[in-house]
Motif scaffolding. Structure first.
Motif, PDB file in Angstrom:
ATOM      1  N   ALA A 127     -64.414 -23.378  -3.805  1.00  0.00           N
ATOM      2  CA  ALA A 127     -65.302 -24.553  -3.788  1.00  0.00           C
ATOM      3  C   ALA A 127     -66.781 -24.168  -3.768  1.00  0.00           C
ATOM      4  O   ALA A 127     -67.651 -24.999  -4.041  1.00  0.00           O
ATOM      5  N   HIS A 128     -67.080 -22.876  -3.444  1.00  0.00           N
ATOM      6  CA  HIS A 128     -68.486 -22.438  -3.439  1.00  0.00           C
ATOM      7  C   HIS A 128     -68.929 -21.983  -4.824  1.00  0.00           C
ATOM      8  O   HIS A 128     -70.058 -21.531  -4.981  1.00  0.00           O
ATOM      9  N   ARG A 129     -68.058 -22.065  -5.803  1.00  0.00           N
ATOM     10  CA  ARG A 129     -68.411 -21.680  -7.177  1.00  0.00           C
ATOM     11  C   ARG A 129     -68.588 -22.928  -8.029  1.00  0.00           C
ATOM     12  O   ARG A 129     -67.688 -23.777  -8.064  1.00  0.00           O
ATOM     13  N   ALA A 130     -69.718 -23.028  -8.726  1.00  0.00           N
ATOM     14  CA  ALA A 130     -69.928 -24.154  -9.651  1.00  0.00           C
ATOM     15  C   ALA A 130     -69.442 -23.730 -11.021  1.00  0.00           C
ATOM     16  O   ALA A 130     -70.220 -23.333 -11.882  1.00  0.00           O
ATOM     17  N   HIS A 131     -68.142 -23.727 -11.215  1.00  0.00           N
ATOM     18  CA  HIS A 131     -67.544 -23.296 -12.467  1.00  0.00           C
ATOM     19  C   HIS A 131     -66.969 -24.501 -13.211  1.00  0.00           C
ATOM     20  O   HIS A 131     -66.917 -25.610 -12.672  1.00  0.00           O
ATOM     21  N   ALA A 132     -66.535 -24.256 -14.462  1.00  0.00           N
ATOM     22  CA  ALA A 132     -66.075 -25.381 -15.284  1.00  0.00           C
ATOM     23  C   ALA A 132     -64.883 -26.098 -14.656  1.00  0.00           C
ATOM     24  O   ALA A 132     -64.825 -27.328 -14.659  1.00  0.00           O
ATOM     25  N   SER A 133     -63.941 -25.347 -14.093  1.00  0.00           N
ATOM     26  CA  SER A 133     -62.731 -25.998 -13.561  1.00  0.00           C
ATOM     27  C   SER A 133     -62.914 -26.515 -12.131  1.00  0.00           C
ATOM     28  O   SER A 133     -62.021 -27.167 -11.591  1.00  0.00           O
TER      29      SER A 133
END
Ligand SMILES: Nc1ncnc2c1ncn2[C@@H]1O[C@H](COP(=O)(O)OP(=O)(O)O)[C@@H](O)[C@H]1O
Ligand SMILES: O=C(OP(=O)(O)O)[C@H](O)COP(=O)(O)O
Length: 401
Positions: free
Chosen positions: A153-159
């Motif tokens: 949840a700390h990653r702003a990724h596409a999925s």
């Protein structure tokens, strides 16, 4: 705490016959034969998936595994399928891709209550870049979005983030909700003294967290691969240990900041060094300031274990992310196991003990102490960022409740 907790509720969504895209964190440790060595993250996904199965949803699971650069067979999610199928009591279908025609066909054939697992979304570089076109392709596979991947949840990724712009409703799964409920509660107003223990190998992403942790904790204990950058910054020789050269200045300023803030920052005073990175390496215990050339630090030493354990005696809340050493090799598992035992012991005496992170939890499971801890979190970096007071992009992107 900046991170919002009132996110859209899965229980309010009508899912029967719908295609539900569920982002989970199946980034589990694998051994050299690609066998899952700890299934905590797989087990943690089950309540949300079962809930959706029982309500006749058609479930599309997406996750990453490791940090592949392009398509890399050893980072396939295939090894996860047998255990996941066993836990769910159905055969989970594995797709060979995460977008495109093959995937669309598998989804079209999914019966109500059926589950398909997409291949590692990080096989596309667009995932970590949070590319809108890639996010749109993921979104086009489904009718609604559920994020249950607290560990990512700390990653702003596409999925985890981008997809929510194209797929509504976007709600939190039960694991996500449970982690936020517990962790936000425990770290907003921790019982003091409050200690954080940070180790592991993701030095560059976690050394930055330390700065904010110094604002929150009374005691900060460092171990694992984290320590050598601090040693080198102090002028010690570190042999061939893991070092982030571009973080030496940051390490120096963190040591200064800890002093100014009155935080006890403890580094190991002795380390177990190895002549190679292998289970059967030759090893010896040396003072932290005396790592010989050609040797690498793979565990904390006995004096450090003693000091760390003594210091932890005085605490009321402890959060731990990152093993103290390369615990996958028996010879270098002593420090990690000793700290796990200490925390289990303190837990029994009323101290709140929180363990986060794929490998840290695996280490605690390995010694059979997971159920002695106050909370086992599926997120290491994610729980540290929550503790920092940061907003988690994967949570922020979800609909408001
Ligand atoms: N001194 C060290 N040198 C290299 N790797 C280390 C060292 N100490 C611990 N590690 C490695 O760190 C890894 C876990 O790090 P990390 O991913 O940050 O933890 P978590 O998954 O718990 O968040 C383990 O695989 C362990 O072998
Ligand atoms: O294992 C994870 O994080 P963690 O090791 O901090 O618990 C998550 O799956 C995130 O992986 P990443 O740090 O490669 O983005």
């Amino acid at each position: 705490m900046a991170t919002k907790r009132s996110v859209g509720d899965l229980k309010e969504a009508d899912v029967k016959g719908k295609r539900v895209f569920v982002r989970v964190d199946l980034n589990v440790p694998l051994d050299e034969n690609l066998k899952v060595t700890d299934d905590t993250r797989i087990r943690a996904t089950v309540p949300t998936i079962k809930y959706l199965m029982e309500r006749g949803a058609r479930i599309i699971l997406a996750s990453h595994l490791g940090r592949p650069k392009g398509i890399t067979p050893k980072y396939s999610l295939k090894p996860v399928v047998p255990r996941l199928s066993e836990l769910l009591g159905i055969t989970v279908e594995m797709a060979n891709d995460s977008i495109g025609e093959v995937v669309e066909k598998s989804i079209a054939a999914l019966p109500n209550g059926g589950v398909v697992l997409l291949e590692n979304v990080r096989f596309y570089k667009e995932e970590e870049k949070n590319d809108p076109e890639f996010a749109k392709k993921l979104a086009s596979l489904a009718d609604l979005y559920v994020n249950d991947a607290f560990g990512t949840a700390h990653r702003a990724h596409a999925s985890t983030e981008g997809v929510t712009k194209f797929l509504k409703p976007s709600v939190a799964g039960f694991l996500m909700q449970k982690e936020l409920d517990y962790l936000v509660g425990a770290v907003v107003n921790p019982k003091k003294p409050f200690a954080a223990i940070v180790g592991g190998s993701k030095v560059s992403s976690k050394i930055g967290v330390i700065e904010s942790l110094l604002e929150k904790v009374d005691i900060l204990i460092l171990g694992g691969g984290m320590i050598f950058t601090f040693y080198k910054a102090q002028g010690y020789s570190v042999g061939s240990s893991l070092v982030e050269e571009d973080k030496l200045g940051l390490a120096t300023s963190l040591l200064e900041k800890a002093k100014t803030k009155g935080v006890s920052l403890l580094l190991p005073t002795d380390v177990v060094v190895a002549d190679k990175f292998a289970a059967d390496a030759d090893s010896k215990i040396v003072p932290a300031s005396g790592i010989p050339d050609g040797w690498m630090g793979l565990d904390i030493g006995p004096d450090s274990i003693k000091t760390f354990s003594g210091t932890l005696e005085s605490t009321k809340t402890i959060i731990w992310n990152g093993p103290m050493g390369v615990f996958e090799f028996e010879k270098f598992a002593v420090g990690t196991e000793a700290i796990a035992k200490k925390l289990a012991d303190l837990s029994g005496k009323g101290v709140t003990t929180i363990i986060g992170g794929g490998d840290s939890v695996a280490a605690v499971e390995k010694v059979g102490l997971a159920d002695k801890m106050s909370h086992i979190s599926t997120g290491g970096g994610a729980s540290l960022e929550l503790l920092e007071g940061k907003s988690l992009p994967g949570v922020l992107a979800l609909d408001d409740a």
